[in-house]
Design an enzyme around this catalytic site. Structure first.
Site, short mmCIF file in Angstrom:
data_model
loop_
_atom_site.label_atom_id
_atom_site.label_comp_id
_atom_site.label_asym_id
_atom_site.label_seq_id
_atom_site.Cartn_x
_atom_site.Cartn_y
_atom_site.Cartn_z
N ARG A 104 47.32 10.12 39.85
CA ARG A 104 47.03 10.58 38.49
C ARG A 104 46.06 11.76 38.50
O ARG A 104 45.36 11.99 37.52
CB ARG A 104 46.46 9.43 37.66
CG ARG A 104 45.24 8.75 38.27
CD ARG A 104 44.72 7.67 37.34
NE ARG A 104 43.65 6.93 37.96
CZ ARG A 104 42.90 6.04 37.33
NH1 ARG A 104 43.11 5.79 36.06
NH2 ARG A 104 41.94 5.38 37.95
N ASP A 135 51.47 4.91 35.34
CA ASP A 135 51.72 5.92 34.31
C ASP A 135 50.95 7.21 34.54
O ASP A 135 51.12 8.18 33.80
CB ASP A 135 51.41 5.35 32.92
CG ASP A 135 49.97 4.86 32.78
OD1 ASP A 135 49.09 5.30 33.55
OD2 ASP A 135 49.73 4.02 31.88
N GLY A 136 50.07 7.23 35.56
CA GLY A 136 49.34 8.45 35.87
C GLY A 136 48.25 8.80 34.89
O GLY A 136 47.68 9.89 34.96
N ARG A 194 40.12 13.61 51.81
CA ARG A 194 39.65 12.26 52.09
C ARG A 194 40.02 11.85 53.51
O ARG A 194 40.89 12.47 54.14
CB ARG A 194 40.31 11.27 51.10
CG ARG A 194 40.20 11.70 49.64
CD ARG A 194 41.45 11.24 48.85
NE ARG A 194 41.40 11.70 47.46
CZ ARG A 194 40.90 10.99 46.45
NH1 ARG A 194 40.44 9.77 46.68
NH2 ARG A 194 40.86 11.47 45.24
N ASP A 263 40.83 5.80 51.48
CA ASP A 263 41.33 6.89 50.65
C ASP A 263 40.33 7.31 49.60
O ASP A 263 40.56 8.28 48.87
CB ASP A 263 42.66 6.49 49.99
CG ASP A 263 42.54 5.25 49.13
OD1 ASP A 263 42.31 4.16 49.70
OD2 ASP A 263 42.66 5.35 47.90
N ASN A 264 39.20 6.60 49.51
CA ASN A 264 38.12 6.97 48.60
C ASN A 264 36.90 7.49 49.33
O ASN A 264 35.80 7.51 48.78
CB ASN A 264 37.71 5.76 47.74
CG ASN A 264 38.79 5.34 46.76
OD1 ASN A 264 39.67 6.13 46.43
ND2 ASN A 264 38.73 4.10 46.32
N ASP A 273 35.67 9.26 43.49
CA ASP A 273 36.47 8.21 42.84
C ASP A 273 35.61 7.11 42.22
O ASP A 273 35.42 6.04 42.80
CB ASP A 273 37.48 7.61 43.82
CG ASP A 273 38.70 8.49 43.97
OD1 ASP A 273 38.81 9.47 43.23
OD2 ASP A 273 39.55 8.21 44.82
#
Length: 511
Positions: A104, A135-136, A194, A263-264, A273
């Site tokens: 997103r 839904d992004g 990342r 990934d954060n 994030d």
């Protein structure tokens, strides 16, 4: 800033056209997907960060420029913007999650700021190929939290991605636990790379792309490592050191990230994030700020260990790039392990240094470590308010005939007064060992590192509830207060105990 209607109707008298580039775009389609944002219907301004505006070197009224609201709500990009969603992978809650990516978020490009190039992203700008059936979108609730905390962390002096602006829409509804309105926050950072970007190409057996990404990072963000005998271990040691410094600052201020997945984790040692984060109220090392973290993997006291675990995952991803990866795998692994030792050394030193500063210790003595450890144990035993205890300790006077009475403001935070008195006697004797350091000078120093205000959950929640009712003034006011967290706020409640209802607030990964 006033109402969104006033903001939307405003017009700048000075033409402003930032120049965008995008070095990441040159990597090619294996690294991203180009696509346009899904526009927010009937967008309106909620907040603009003037400190972030200054970081960019933009005029203070840039948001009044015709087309600015369209650009940062996904309607029409400014010239030079090249929206794209990057692909990455990662470990989530310690388990390999496979392909992830910007589900997103959209990279817009880079702008040349006074301190160097800064990348920009829209978060909540609609679905991408990496949305994994999502839904992004980002809801107003979580977007306010990210907007406020990004700038609050910058105010505290902690490395972080920044938040330039926040745009909302009353018309776009999204389903989470309940139906909520959508929003888009614009994020700014020197890089959004990342650990997971490198993990992606390593785990998918794409050594050429892994090398290409590493060379890009080396060239754009770590050129000093290029001339090292082994650039791979040099980069890993650099990231390890920056990560150690970052997490030490988190621990010192009582900040909990909540979702320290690989990934954060930023390749530049930035806080990135902002999901279910939290600042400590009553000090509890085992506190879990993320209601979705059922096993407590990311509890406050575990953050340093998780940081090292994540660095091991990054080292594994970089392993194929080692010169001896094929000929002498053991030697390659040993060299990477040696680079990771930087984390252990730096973290301990950085945290001890930060805690010495918080206690106003001007010089270094062997007794400082035990004194600090026992202070934290005392706080934990009584779950004493972490921010208030350190702020009030700034006024501690070791030279009063009756230290217990003279230091009542901090002493009264503890149910077990004799336990505090025993520690305070040791603290007073320690302070007296630096006779040239006056209580007045020490108070000034301590107030410069012990904030009066942090973004406690109840402060964010109040701003969110008012915003959901259409009043964005509290978001704007709070952002200004948090940009100067070491100053005494004009509203005393900002720096007071959380109300009883705050104990029942929960944050999760559901935004």
């Amino acid at each position: 800033m006033t109402s969104p209607e006033t903001l939307s109707a405003a017009a700048s008298a000075v033409a402003f056209t930032p120049h965008f580039t995008n070095r990441f775009h040159s990597l090619g389609p294996a690294f991203f997907t180009e696509l346009q944002a899904a526009a927010l219907p009937a967008p309106h301004w909620i907040g603009v960060s003037q400190p972030c505006t200054e970081l960019l070197g933009w005029p203070s009224d840039w948001w009044q420029q015709p087309g600015a609201l369209d650009a940062f709500s996904g309607h029409a990009p400014w010239p030079g913007m090249q929206p794209l969603a990057s692909v990455y992978s990662g470990h989530q809650f310690g388990v390999w999650a496979g392909q992830l990516g910007d589900g997103r978020a959209l990279w817009l490009g880079e702008v040349q700021a006074p301190g160097g190039p800064l990348e920009m992203q829209l978060k909540g700008a609609g679905p991408t190929p990496y949305s994994r059936r999502g839904d992004g979108r980002a809801v107003l609730r979580s977007s306010i939290r990210e907007f406020l905390c990004s700038e609050a962390m910058a105010g505290l002096g902690i490395p972080t991605t920044r938040a330039l602006c926040l745009v909302g829409s009353r018309e776009l509804k999204v389903q989470r636990e309940t139906v909520e309105t959508a929003a888009v926050v614009t994020r700014v950072a020197p890089s959004f790379l990342r650990f997971g970007h490198f993990e992606h190409f390593a785990h998918h057996g794409q050594p050429a792309q892994l090398q290409q990404l590493f060379d890009y990072f080396l060239r754009t963000h770590a050129p000093e490592c290029a001339d090292a005998p082994n650039p791979v271990t040099a980069v890993l040691a650099r990231v390890a050191g920056q990560t150690a410094d970052l997490i030490a600052q988190w621990q010192a201020v009582g900040f909990m990230h909540g979702v320290m997945n690989t990934d954060n984790m930023s390749m530049l040692g930035l806080t990135i994030d902002y999901g279910p984060f939290g600042f400590m109220d009553g000090f509890n090392p085992g506190h879990i700020c993320n209601h979705s973290d059922h096993q407590g993997r990311y509890a406050f006291a575990r953050q340093p260990q998780v940081g090292l675990w994540n660095l091991h995952a990054l080292a594994q991803a970089l392993f194929p790039l080692m010169p001896t990866a094929d000929s002498d795998a053991d030697a390659a692994a040993e060299a990477l392990q040696e680079a990771l030792e930087v984390y252990r050394e730096r973290f301990g030193q950085a945290l001890l240094s930060a805690m010495r500063a918080k206690l106003g210790l001007l010089d270094t003595l062997d007794e400082d470590g035990p004194l600090i450890d026992d202070w934290l144990r005392l706080l934990a035993k009584h779950q004493t308010d972490y921010t208030l205890a350190h702020r009030r300790l700034s006024h501690f006077d070791p030279h009063q005939p009756s230290p217990a009475e003279a230091n009542a403001p901090v002493r009264d935070l503890f149910l077990d007064r004799p336990a505090f008195d025993a520690w305070a006697a040791r603290y007073a004797e320690r302070l007296k060992k630096t006779p040239a350091d006056t209580s007045g000078d020490r108070a000034v120093r301590m107030k410069a590192v012990n904030p009066a205000v942090v973004l406690r959950n109840h402060l964010a929640q109040t701003a969110i509830e008012r915003a959901e009712a259409g009043d964005f003034s509290e978001v704007q006011r709070l952002q200004q207060v948090l940009s100067r967290p070491y100053d005494e706020p004009s509203k005393p409640a900002d720096a007071d105990f959380p109300p009883d209802w705050a104990q029942h607030l929960e944050v999760s990964c559901s935004s």
